[in-house]
Write a protein that holds these residues in place. Sequence first.
Motif, PDB file in Angstrom:
ATOM      1  N   ALA A  73       0.831  -1.211   0.000  1.00 53.23           N
ATOM      2  CA  ALA A  73       0.000   0.000   0.000  1.00 53.23           C
ATOM      3  C   ALA A  73       0.858   1.252   0.000  1.00 53.23           C
ATOM      4  N   ALA A  74       1.950   1.240   0.766  1.00 54.38           N
ATOM      5  CA  ALA A  74       2.842   2.405   0.798  1.00 54.38           C
ATOM      6  C   ALA A  74       3.510   2.611  -0.557  1.00 54.38           C
ATOM      7  N   ALA A  75       3.882   1.518  -1.230  1.00 54.24           N
ATOM      8  CA  ALA A  75       4.482   1.626  -2.556  1.00 54.24           C
ATOM      9  C   ALA A  75       3.471   2.182  -3.554  1.00 54.24           C
ATOM     10  N   ALA A  76       2.230   1.729  -3.476  1.00 59.50           N
ATOM     11  CA  ALA A  76       1.179   2.244  -4.370  1.00 59.50           C
ATOM     12  C   ALA A  76       0.971   3.735  -4.142  1.00 59.50           C
ATOM     13  N   LEU A  79       3.813   5.629  -5.740  1.00 59.40           N
ATOM     14  CA  LEU A  79       3.630   5.699  -7.194  1.00 59.40           C
ATOM     15  C   LEU A  79       2.621   6.776  -7.572  1.00 59.40           C
ATOM     16  N   THR A  80       1.570   6.910  -6.788  1.00 62.60           N
ATOM     17  CA  THR A  80       0.583   7.960  -7.041  1.00 62.60           C
ATOM     18  C   THR A  80       1.216   9.334  -6.887  1.00 62.60           C
ATOM     19  N   HIS A  81       1.994   9.509  -5.833  1.00 63.38           N
ATOM     20  CA  HIS A  81       2.658  10.794  -5.605  1.00 63.38           C
ATOM     21  C   HIS A  81       3.595  11.145  -6.759  1.00 63.38           C
ATOM     22  N   LEU A  82       4.258  10.153  -7.300  1.00 64.76           N
ATOM     23  CA  LEU A  82       5.193  10.377  -8.412  1.00 64.76           C
ATOM     24  C   LEU A  82       4.492  10.561  -9.752  1.00 64.76           C
ATOM     25  N   HIS A  83       3.168  10.463  -9.772  1.00 63.57           N
ATOM     26  CA  HIS A  83       2.399  10.541 -11.020  1.00 63.57           C
ATOM     27  C   HIS A  83       2.891   9.485 -12.008  1.00 63.57           C
ATOM     28  N   ARG A 120      10.345  -7.023  -0.606  1.00 65.00           N
ATOM     29  CA  ARG A 120       9.811  -7.853  -1.696  1.00 65.00           C
ATOM     30  C   ARG A 120       8.428  -7.341  -2.133  1.00 65.00           C
ATOM     31  N   ASP A 121       7.551  -7.083  -1.164  1.00 71.42           N
ATOM     32  CA  ASP A 121       6.200  -6.618  -1.484  1.00 71.42           C
ATOM     33  C   ASP A 121       6.222  -5.255  -2.184  1.00 71.42           C
ATOM     34  N   ALA A 122       7.032  -4.348  -1.681  1.00 65.81           N
ATOM     35  CA  ALA A 122       7.119  -3.022  -2.289  1.00 65.81           C
ATOM     36  C   ALA A 122       7.750  -3.105  -3.676  1.00 65.81           C
ATOM     37  N   LEU A 123       8.825  -3.871  -3.795  1.00 68.01           N
ATOM     38  CA  LEU A 123       9.516  -4.000  -5.076  1.00 68.01           C
ATOM     39  C   LEU A 123       8.607  -4.592  -6.146  1.00 68.01           C
ATOM     40  N   ALA A 127       7.928  -2.725  -9.546  1.00 71.05           N
ATOM     41  CA  ALA A 127       8.371  -3.378 -10.775  1.00 71.05           C
ATOM     42  C   ALA A 127       7.224  -3.707 -11.714  1.00 71.05           C
ATOM     43  N   ALA A 128       6.052  -3.957 -11.168  1.00 73.80           N
ATOM     44  CA  ALA A 128       4.903  -4.303 -12.003  1.00 73.80           C
ATOM     45  C   ALA A 128       4.326  -3.094 -12.716  1.00 73.80           C
ATOM     46  N   HIS A 129       4.725  -1.892 -12.313  1.00 78.23           N
ATOM     47  CA  HIS A 129       4.141  -0.693 -12.916  1.00 78.23           C
ATOM     48  C   HIS A 129       4.620  -0.518 -14.358  1.00 78.23           C
ATOM     49  N   LYS A 130       3.703  -0.198 -15.243  1.00 82.83           N
ATOM     50  CA  LYS A 130       3.996  -0.099 -16.680  1.00 82.83           C
ATOM     51  C   LYS A 130       5.032   0.971 -17.015  1.00 82.83           C
ATOM     52  N   ASN A 131       5.176   1.993 -16.177  1.00 90.74           N
ATOM     53  CA  ASN A 131       6.082   3.092 -16.505  1.00 90.74           C
ATOM     54  C   ASN A 131       7.438   3.014 -15.819  1.00 90.74           C
ATOM     55  N   LEU A 132       7.766   1.857 -15.244  1.00 92.90           N
ATOM     56  CA  LEU A 132       9.111   1.686 -14.706  1.00 92.90           C
ATOM     57  C   LEU A 132      10.083   1.653 -15.879  1.00 92.90           C
ATOM     58  N   LEU A 133      10.997   2.598 -15.898  1.00 97.38           N
ATOM     59  CA  LEU A 133      11.949   2.724 -17.002  1.00 97.38           C
ATOM     60  C   LEU A 133      13.260   2.008 -16.712  1.00 97.38           C
TER      61      LEU A 133
END
Length: 194
Positions: A73-76, A79-83, A120-123, A127-133
């Motif tokens: 949840a913290a990772a999600a 990600l929201t904060h980072l747009h 592991r949970d955060a990573l 990593a699953a996010h489509k915009n990870l470059l």
Amino acid sequence: MYSGRIDGMVVAHIIGRGAPELVRFWGETPLVREPDVTLFGITRLDPPEQEFLSKSPLRHISAEAMAAKGASAAAAEALTHLHADTREFVLHIDLDVIAQDDLPPVNVPASGGMSLNDVRDALKQFAAHKNLLGLDIAQYNPDKDPDGSNAKKIVDLIVEALSARLQTLASTEPLASDPVSASSAVLDTAPSES
């Protein structure tokens, strides 16, 4: 950010607050704006770093705050904060954020920190996010891991994260073998008879 620790100094340089010869290395300052950086899972800060972060728009989430919300949840939320849904991002992981009991072979070990399971949970979420470059991992010291058992933990961590990414990518790709989609494509492109 002026503590002399390499990780903090690198952040200082990319946000335009480091040594002038490095800040202007690419001819533009800053390389990354402070509001576009999130430090996730912080366990220790030097007094100069604490002072800097208290005045900076650079977002930081402590390991304690992350644990209270749950790693995923913290990772999600990060990600929201980072747009992240609208722009690409790079993820850098210093393995010394992991509690020494779970992963001791790092250059700056300390008690406390994130559990290996939380990392592991955060990573997996990142990593699953489509915009990870890009993804880079630092701070493992093989000299402190003579039997390689902790290297295996790191490899397993990376495999799980990249497997989550592959599953996400596979679920967002259209299925070429889907007969309904294939026939619809043919119907949509066939010339009409008059």
